[in-house]
Design an enzyme around this catalytic site. Sequence first.
Site, PDB file in Angstrom:
ATOM      1  N   LYS A 115      25.001 -10.034 -15.898  1.00  0.00           N
ATOM      2  CA  LYS A 115      24.497 -10.981 -14.897  1.00  0.00           C
ATOM      3  C   LYS A 115      25.232 -12.326 -14.998  1.00  0.00           C
ATOM      4  CE  LYS A 115      21.537  -8.255 -12.892  1.00  0.00           C
ATOM      5  NZ  LYS A 115      21.753  -7.844 -11.485  1.00  0.00           N
ATOM      6  N   VAL A 166      27.636   2.773  -6.564  1.00  0.00           N
ATOM      7  CA  VAL A 166      28.539   1.614  -6.439  1.00  0.00           C
ATOM      8  C   VAL A 166      29.586   1.567  -7.556  1.00  0.00           C
ATOM      9  CG1 VAL A 166      26.906   0.192  -5.127  1.00  0.00           C
ATOM     10  CG2 VAL A 166      26.985  -0.002  -7.632  1.00  0.00           C
ATOM     11  N   GLY A 199      21.574  -0.789  -3.413  1.00  0.00           N
ATOM     12  CA  GLY A 199      20.304  -0.572  -4.115  1.00  0.00           C
ATOM     13  C   GLY A 199      19.130  -0.781  -3.176  1.00  0.00           C
ATOM     14  N   SER A 234      20.291 -12.781 -12.310  1.00  0.00           N
ATOM     15  CA  SER A 234      19.005 -12.760 -13.039  1.00  0.00           C
ATOM     16  C   SER A 234      18.949 -13.983 -13.950  1.00  0.00           C
ATOM     17  CB  SER A 234      18.914 -11.499 -13.902  1.00  0.00           C
ATOM     18  OG  SER A 234      17.842 -11.607 -14.824  1.00  0.00           O
ATOM     19  N   ASN A 290      22.957  -5.952  -4.755  1.00  0.00           N
ATOM     20  CA  ASN A 290      21.644  -5.927  -5.407  1.00  0.00           C
ATOM     21  C   ASN A 290      21.509  -4.777  -6.411  1.00  0.00           C
ATOM     22  OD1 ASN A 290      18.471  -6.260  -5.344  1.00  0.00           O
ATOM     23  ND2 ASN A 290      18.873  -4.138  -4.755  1.00  0.00           N
ATOM     24  N   TYR A 315      22.957  -6.394 -20.398  1.00  0.00           N
ATOM     25  CA  TYR A 315      22.400  -6.803 -19.100  1.00  0.00           C
ATOM     26  C   TYR A 315      22.660  -8.300 -18.867  1.00  0.00           C
ATOM     27  CZ  TYR A 315      18.933  -7.394 -15.337  1.00  0.00           C
ATOM     28  OH  TYR A 315      18.305  -7.687 -14.144  1.00  0.00           O
ATOM     29  N   ALA A 316      22.385  -9.120 -19.890  1.00  0.00           N
ATOM     30  CA  ALA A 316      22.591 -10.569 -19.756  1.00  0.00           C
ATOM     31  C   ALA A 316      24.064 -10.876 -19.473  1.00  0.00           C
ATOM     32  CB  ALA A 316      22.138 -11.285 -21.023  1.00  0.00           C
TER      33      ALA A 316
HETATM   34  N1  LIG Z   1      12.771  -6.607 -11.234  1.00  0.00           N
HETATM   35  C1  LIG Z   1      13.038  -7.732 -11.886  1.00  0.00           C
HETATM   36  O1  LIG Z   1      12.204  -8.275 -12.622  1.00  0.00           O
HETATM   37  C2  LIG Z   1      14.389  -8.404 -11.716  1.00  0.00           C
HETATM   38  C3  LIG Z   1      14.562  -9.665 -12.288  1.00  0.00           C
HETATM   39  C4  LIG Z   1      15.801 -10.309 -12.157  1.00  0.00           C
HETATM   40  C5  LIG Z   1      16.813  -9.676 -11.458  1.00  0.00           C
HETATM   41  N2  LIG Z   1      16.604  -8.444 -10.924  1.00  0.00           N
HETATM   42  C6  LIG Z   1      17.717  -7.833 -10.202  1.00  0.00           C
HETATM   43  O2  LIG Z   1      17.305  -7.510  -8.882  1.00  0.00           O
HETATM   44  C7  LIG Z   1      18.014  -6.354  -8.430  1.00  0.00           C
HETATM   45  C8  LIG Z   1      17.050  -5.292  -7.932  1.00  0.00           C
HETATM   46  O3  LIG Z   1      16.124  -4.993  -8.958  1.00  0.00           O
HETATM   47  P1  LIG Z   1      14.835  -4.083  -8.709  1.00  0.00           P
HETATM   48  O4  LIG Z   1      13.794  -4.608  -9.620  1.00  0.00           O
HETATM   49  O5  LIG Z   1      14.542  -3.912  -7.267  1.00  0.00           O
HETATM   50  O6  LIG Z   1      15.388  -2.704  -9.331  1.00  0.00           O
HETATM   51  P2  LIG Z   1      14.917  -1.191  -9.079  1.00  0.00           P
HETATM   52  O7  LIG Z   1      15.323  -0.453 -10.304  1.00  0.00           O
HETATM   53  O8  LIG Z   1      13.508  -1.140  -8.628  1.00  0.00           O
HETATM   54  O9  LIG Z   1      15.849  -0.736  -7.851  1.00  0.00           O
HETATM   55  C9  LIG Z   1      17.239  -0.653  -8.001  1.00  0.00           C
HETATM   56  C10 LIG Z   1      17.802   0.228  -6.894  1.00  0.00           C
HETATM   57  O10 LIG Z   1      19.227   0.290  -7.107  1.00  0.00           O
HETATM   58  C11 LIG Z   1      19.655   1.636  -7.059  1.00  0.00           C
HETATM   59  N3  LIG Z   1      20.837   1.796  -7.903  1.00  0.00           N
HETATM   60  C12 LIG Z   1      20.899   1.692  -9.247  1.00  0.00           C
HETATM   61  N4  LIG Z   1      22.154   1.937  -9.657  1.00  0.00           N
HETATM   62  C13 LIG Z   1      22.887   2.201  -8.554  1.00  0.00           C
HETATM   63  C14 LIG Z   1      24.253   2.536  -8.344  1.00  0.00           C
HETATM   64  N5  LIG Z   1      25.092   2.714  -9.369  1.00  0.00           N
HETATM   65  N6  LIG Z   1      24.688   2.726  -7.072  1.00  0.00           N
HETATM   66  C15 LIG Z   1      23.826   2.608  -6.024  1.00  0.00           C
HETATM   67  N7  LIG Z   1      22.519   2.310  -6.175  1.00  0.00           N
HETATM   68  C16 LIG Z   1      22.056   2.102  -7.421  1.00  0.00           C
HETATM   69  C17 LIG Z   1      18.466   2.440  -7.566  1.00  0.00           C
HETATM   70  O11 LIG Z   1      18.528   3.809  -7.160  1.00  0.00           O
HETATM   71  C18 LIG Z   1      17.290   1.672  -6.948  1.00  0.00           C
HETATM   72  O12 LIG Z   1      16.984   2.128  -5.654  1.00  0.00           O
HETATM   73  C19 LIG Z   1      18.889  -5.926  -9.594  1.00  0.00           C
HETATM   74  O13 LIG Z   1      20.168  -6.506  -9.453  1.00  0.00           O
HETATM   75  C20 LIG Z   1      18.184  -6.511 -10.794  1.00  0.00           C
HETATM   76  O14 LIG Z   1      19.053  -6.689 -11.894  1.00  0.00           O
HETATM   77  C21 LIG Z   1      15.413  -7.789 -11.035  1.00  0.00           C
END
Ligand SMILES: NC(=O)c1ccc[n+]([C@@H]2O[C@H](COP(=O)([O-])OP(=O)(O)OC[C@H]3O[C@@H](n4cnc5c(N)ncnc54)[C@H](O)[C@@H]3O)[C@@H](O)[C@H]2O)c1
Length: 245
Positions: free
Chosen positions: A156, A59, A13, A137, A85, A152-153
């Site tokens: 994670k 993935v 990601g 998360s 990620n 989602y919960a």
């Molecule tokens: N943004 C938040 O508030 C937050 C909070 C807690 C946890 N997280 C976690 O942090 C991580 C990143 O979040 P973010 O906010 O940068 O998300 P985002 O949606 O901005 O980016 C996610 C990236 O992952 C890629 N992706 C999604 N599914 C995929 C797959 N099947 N195979 C390959 N690539 C894939 C997307 O194309 C994107 O580039 C995630 O695990 C998310 O659950 C985010």
Amino acid sequence: MFELRDRRAIVTGGGQGIGRAIASALLSRGAEVAIVDRDAALLTATATELGVRGLVADVADLQATRATLGQLIADWGRVDILVNNAAVLSTLPFHALDEVEWDRVMAVNVRGAYGMCRAVVGPMVAQGHGRIINIASVAGKRGGGLFGSAAYATSKAALIGLTKALARELAPHRVTVNAVCPGPVQSAMTAGMADERKARALSSVPLGRFAQPEEIAAAVVYLSSDEASFVTGDIVDVDGGIMMD
Ligand SMILES: NC(=O)c1ccc[n+]([C@@H]2O[C@H](COP(=O)([O-])OP(=O)(O)OC[C@H]3O[C@@H](n4cnc5c(N)ncnc54)[C@H](O)[C@@H]3O)[C@@H](O)[C@H]2O)c1
């Protein structure tokens, strides 16, 4: 400190948001980095801007990622750091959460991370060194609510379970496995959040703001480094104080 020269790192990601910030931070400490993303346009743009290798892969497609990563690790001759990620968010209330949505979330967030771990664990054990960092998360600790659906919960929370189980199993091989639990972070994932929901999310954060992706990346750099050699099975909260006891 936190020197990562000669380390080879894979970040899933990595096309945008937190993954991109993690790739950039690992790179700045001297690691060689490959980013994996299913969005080819995002991936190519980011890989070019950062000057890292970009691998287009979903993935959730275990066969395809196994082949792609096998080739990468063969080229590198080793792999030191894996950051799981990539994830998808789901915010549907439970009454609307059908099995298609449930499976979509689990396929990426849980099976995807499992598949990536399977691809790197053999080489890491053979080397006697490795760092796996899963991006979980606060949703996985306190239930979704404002921070995502039950799917989602659950995904994670499963990642936290995987982190601890693998940490135990791989400790004799000097492969550490940890998770980072972000609170709300400014990224595309939260950009579409309704104002009222955003305000309620903010009110649960003692530091009173969303994190920047770089603040999550800093914890990943630490967990990837030699300085974190005695840390495994840990779930590191980077959440502005949400989970404080
Ligand atoms: N943004 C938040 O508030 C937050 C909070 C807690 C946890 N997280 C976690 O942090 C991580 C990143 O979040 P973010 O906010 O940068 O998300 P985002 O949606 O901005 O980016 C996610 C990236 O992952 C890629 N992706 C999604 N599914 C995929 C797959 N099947 N195979 C390959 N690539 C894939 C997307 O194309 C994107 O580039 C995630 O695990 C998310 O659950 C985010």
